[in-house]
Motif scaffolding. Structure first.
Motif, PDB file in Angstrom:
ATOM      1  N   SER A   4     -77.705 -20.663  -1.594  1.00  0.00           N
ATOM      2  CA  SER A   4     -77.981 -19.711  -0.516  1.00  0.00           C
ATOM      3  C   SER A   4     -78.768 -20.386   0.611  1.00  0.00           C
ATOM      4  N   ASP A   5     -79.658 -21.333   0.265  1.00  0.00           N
ATOM      5  CA  ASP A   5     -80.328 -22.120   1.313  1.00  0.00           C
ATOM      6  C   ASP A   5     -79.290 -22.857   2.148  1.00  0.00           C
ATOM      7  N   TYR A   6     -78.298 -23.383   1.434  1.00  0.00           N
ATOM      8  CA  TYR A   6     -77.269 -24.155   2.125  1.00  0.00           C
ATOM      9  C   TYR A   6     -76.424 -23.265   3.040  1.00  0.00           C
ATOM     10  N   GLU A   7     -76.085 -22.097   2.542  1.00  0.00           N
ATOM     11  CA  GLU A   7     -75.292 -21.176   3.377  1.00  0.00           C
ATOM     12  C   GLU A   7     -76.046 -20.776   4.643  1.00  0.00           C
ATOM     13  N   THR A   8     -77.346 -20.538   4.476  1.00  0.00           N
ATOM     14  CA  THR A   8     -78.176 -20.216   5.643  1.00  0.00           C
ATOM     15  C   THR A   8     -78.148 -21.363   6.645  1.00  0.00           C
ATOM     16  N   LEU A   9     -78.324 -22.579   6.122  1.00  0.00           N
ATOM     17  CA  LEU A   9     -78.332 -23.762   6.973  1.00  0.00           C
ATOM     18  C   LEU A   9     -77.016 -23.897   7.732  1.00  0.00           C
ATOM     19  N   VAL A  10     -75.905 -23.748   7.029  1.00  0.00           N
ATOM     20  CA  VAL A  10     -74.595 -23.876   7.668  1.00  0.00           C
ATOM     21  C   VAL A  10     -74.426 -22.833   8.769  1.00  0.00           C
ATOM     22  N   SER A  11     -74.823 -21.592   8.504  1.00  0.00           N
ATOM     23  CA  SER A  11     -74.620 -20.593   9.567  1.00  0.00           C
ATOM     24  C   SER A  11     -75.529 -20.855  10.759  1.00  0.00           C
ATOM     25  N   GLU A  12     -76.726 -21.407  10.520  1.00  0.00           N
ATOM     26  CA  GLU A  12     -77.585 -21.771  11.659  1.00  0.00           C
ATOM     27  C   GLU A  12     -76.939 -22.870  12.502  1.00  0.00           C
ATOM     28  N   ILE A  13     -76.367 -23.858  11.821  1.00  0.00           N
ATOM     29  CA  ILE A  13     -75.742 -24.974  12.558  1.00  0.00           C
ATOM     30  C   ILE A  13     -74.547 -24.465  13.361  1.00  0.00           C
ATOM     31  N   LEU A  14     -73.731 -23.618  12.737  1.00  0.00           N
ATOM     32  CA  LEU A  14     -72.532 -23.124  13.432  1.00  0.00           C
ATOM     33  C   LEU A  14     -72.885 -22.341  14.695  1.00  0.00           C
ATOM     34  N   PRO A  30     -71.132 -29.084  10.219  1.00  0.00           N
ATOM     35  CA  PRO A  30     -72.356 -29.198   9.429  1.00  0.00           C
ATOM     36  C   PRO A  30     -72.324 -30.350   8.415  1.00  0.00           C
ATOM     37  N   GLY A  31     -71.182 -30.509   7.756  1.00  0.00           N
ATOM     38  CA  GLY A  31     -71.066 -31.499   6.685  1.00  0.00           C
ATOM     39  C   GLY A  31     -70.288 -30.854   5.569  1.00  0.00           C
ATOM     40  N   GLU A  32     -69.958 -31.648   4.536  1.00  0.00           N
ATOM     41  CA  GLU A  32     -69.233 -31.056   3.406  1.00  0.00           C
ATOM     42  C   GLU A  32     -69.362 -31.935   2.178  1.00  0.00           C
ATOM     43  N   GLY A  33     -69.080 -31.341   1.036  1.00  0.00           N
ATOM     44  CA  GLY A  33     -69.075 -32.100  -0.212  1.00  0.00           C
ATOM     45  C   GLY A  33     -69.907 -31.427  -1.276  1.00  0.00           C
ATOM     46  N   SER A  34     -70.200 -32.201  -2.315  1.00  0.00           N
ATOM     47  CA  SER A  34     -70.942 -31.655  -3.443  1.00  0.00           C
ATOM     48  C   SER A  34     -72.442 -31.624  -3.162  1.00  0.00           C
ATOM     49  N   LEU A  35     -73.042 -30.452  -3.338  1.00  0.00           N
ATOM     50  CA  LEU A  35     -74.497 -30.324  -3.155  1.00  0.00           C
ATOM     51  C   LEU A  35     -75.253 -30.960  -4.321  1.00  0.00           C
ATOM     52  N   ASP A  36     -74.530 -31.356  -5.367  1.00  0.00           N
ATOM     53  CA  ASP A  36     -75.165 -32.025  -6.518  1.00  0.00           C
ATOM     54  C   ASP A  36     -74.943 -33.526  -6.504  1.00  0.00           C
ATOM     55  N   SER A  37     -74.385 -34.027  -5.427  1.00  0.00           N
ATOM     56  CA  SER A  37     -74.075 -35.453  -5.384  1.00  0.00           C
ATOM     57  C   SER A  37     -75.341 -36.299  -5.430  1.00  0.00           C
ATOM     58  N   ILE A  38     -75.268 -37.437  -6.089  1.00  0.00           N
ATOM     59  CA  ILE A  38     -76.420 -38.350  -6.028  1.00  0.00           C
ATOM     60  C   ILE A  38     -76.327 -39.239  -4.777  1.00  0.00           C
ATOM     61  N   ILE A  39     -75.180 -39.202  -4.107  1.00  0.00           N
ATOM     62  CA  ILE A  39     -75.020 -40.017  -2.892  1.00  0.00           C
ATOM     63  C   ILE A  39     -74.702 -39.139  -1.689  1.00  0.00           C
ATOM     64  N   MET A  40     -75.401 -39.412  -0.588  1.00  0.00           N
ATOM     65  CA  MET A  40     -75.099 -38.713   0.653  1.00  0.00           C
ATOM     66  C   MET A  40     -74.750 -39.753   1.719  1.00  0.00           C
ATOM     67  N   PHE A  41     -73.665 -39.539   2.428  1.00  0.00           N
ATOM     68  CA  PHE A  41     -73.247 -40.426   3.522  1.00  0.00           C
ATOM     69  C   PHE A  41     -73.557 -39.758   4.850  1.00  0.00           C
ATOM     70  N   ARG A 109     -83.244 -30.828   6.236  1.00  0.00           N
ATOM     71  CA  ARG A 109     -82.956 -29.759   5.267  1.00  0.00           C
ATOM     72  C   ARG A 109     -81.803 -30.140   4.338  1.00  0.00           C
ATOM     73  N   GLN A 110     -80.784 -30.800   4.879  1.00  0.00           N
ATOM     74  CA  GLN A 110     -79.680 -31.249   4.019  1.00  0.00           C
ATOM     75  C   GLN A 110     -80.181 -32.229   2.963  1.00  0.00           C
ATOM     76  N   LEU A 111     -81.052 -33.142   3.383  1.00  0.00           N
ATOM     77  CA  LEU A 111     -81.592 -34.114   2.420  1.00  0.00           C
ATOM     78  C   LEU A 111     -82.377 -33.397   1.325  1.00  0.00           C
ATOM     79  N   ASN A 112     -83.107 -32.378   1.704  1.00  0.00           N
ATOM     80  CA  ASN A 112     -83.927 -31.673   0.719  1.00  0.00           C
ATOM     81  C   ASN A 112     -83.099 -30.760  -0.188  1.00  0.00           C
TER      82      ASN A 112
END
Ligand code: URA
Ligand code: SF4
Length: 218
Positions: A4-14, A30-41, A109-112
């Protein structure tokens, strides 16, 4: 909650209008992919295709990024991908400092939210931005390519790896080899050191440990 934090963030960016790039964009990316990823590009900024589709790295540079990910056994859907600025700069110019600054809280926020163990900065703009977010001085890519640095942004602690932007490698075969080498020798190595919390990465690590396949007889 993470999603839900992520959804809020995405709607703010949009809906964001915090910098002038909001006026020329078609869609924010905004970005896309797995929120559980150990790697972020982290790339630089959306280009034309990204601006049209609202997704990061879907044009020519994105195709190369997909190939690079596959080359080290990572599935695109298993990692998280974003950019320093979320809106396309006119004529694909570099984002300017005030734009990078205005957009930076979203990256924080994405990093966190994703809380990756490894962050890969693609290109100079992403490298410089992330080094500075980590309180480190950015010299240049030549220096950064020799190191993997420890970094903390808010609650997120990760290893930061800077390498060339895939778009630069499209026009320069020499850079492409160095980029492939960075994926193999720096990114995949650090990934196997930090271990996996995503299925994709576990798969990747298992595959990395498997005996070479022997050819079938008969
Ligand atoms: N280049 C970037 O830096 N980001 C994208 O999303 C696409 C191309
Ligand atoms: Fe907002 Fe970032 Fe887009 Fe600027 S680039 S309008 S700060 S989302």
């Amino acid at each position: 909650m993470k999603s839900s934090d992520y959804e809020t963030l995405v709607s703010e960016i949009l809906a964001c209008e915090k910098c002038p790039l909001s006026r020329s964009r078609t869609r924010a990316v905004p970005g896309e992919g797995s929120l559980d990823s150990i790697i972020m590009f982290v790339g630089e900024a959306p280009g034309k295709s990204e601006d049209e589709q609202g997704r990061p790295f879907v044009g020519a540079a994105g195709k190369l990024l997909n190939t690079l990910l596959e080359s080290i056994g990572l599935e695109r859907g298993g990692v998280y991908i974003t950019n320093v600025v979320k809106c396309r700069p006119p004529e694909n110019r570099e984002p300017e400092e005030p734009e990078v600054r205005a957009c930076n809280p979203y990256l924080v926020r994405q990093l966190n939210i994703v809380n990756p163990k490894i962050v890969v900065a693609l290109g100079r703009i992403a490298g410089k931005t992330l080094y500075e977010m980590c309180g480190l001085k950015w010299h240049n890519m030549r220096v950064a390519r020799r190191e993997v640095v420890k970094c903390r942004v808010g609650e997120a602690s990760f290893k930061l790896v800077a390498t060339y932007h895939p778009a630069a490698a499209l026009y320069n075969p020499g850079l492409r080899e160095e980029l492939e080498e960075d994926f193999r020798e720096r990114i995949a190595k650090v990934a196997s050191q930090v271990g996996g919390k995503t299925k994709t990465l576990e798969d990747f690590l298992l595959r990395g440990k498997k005996e070479p396949t022997t050819s079938q007889e008969g």
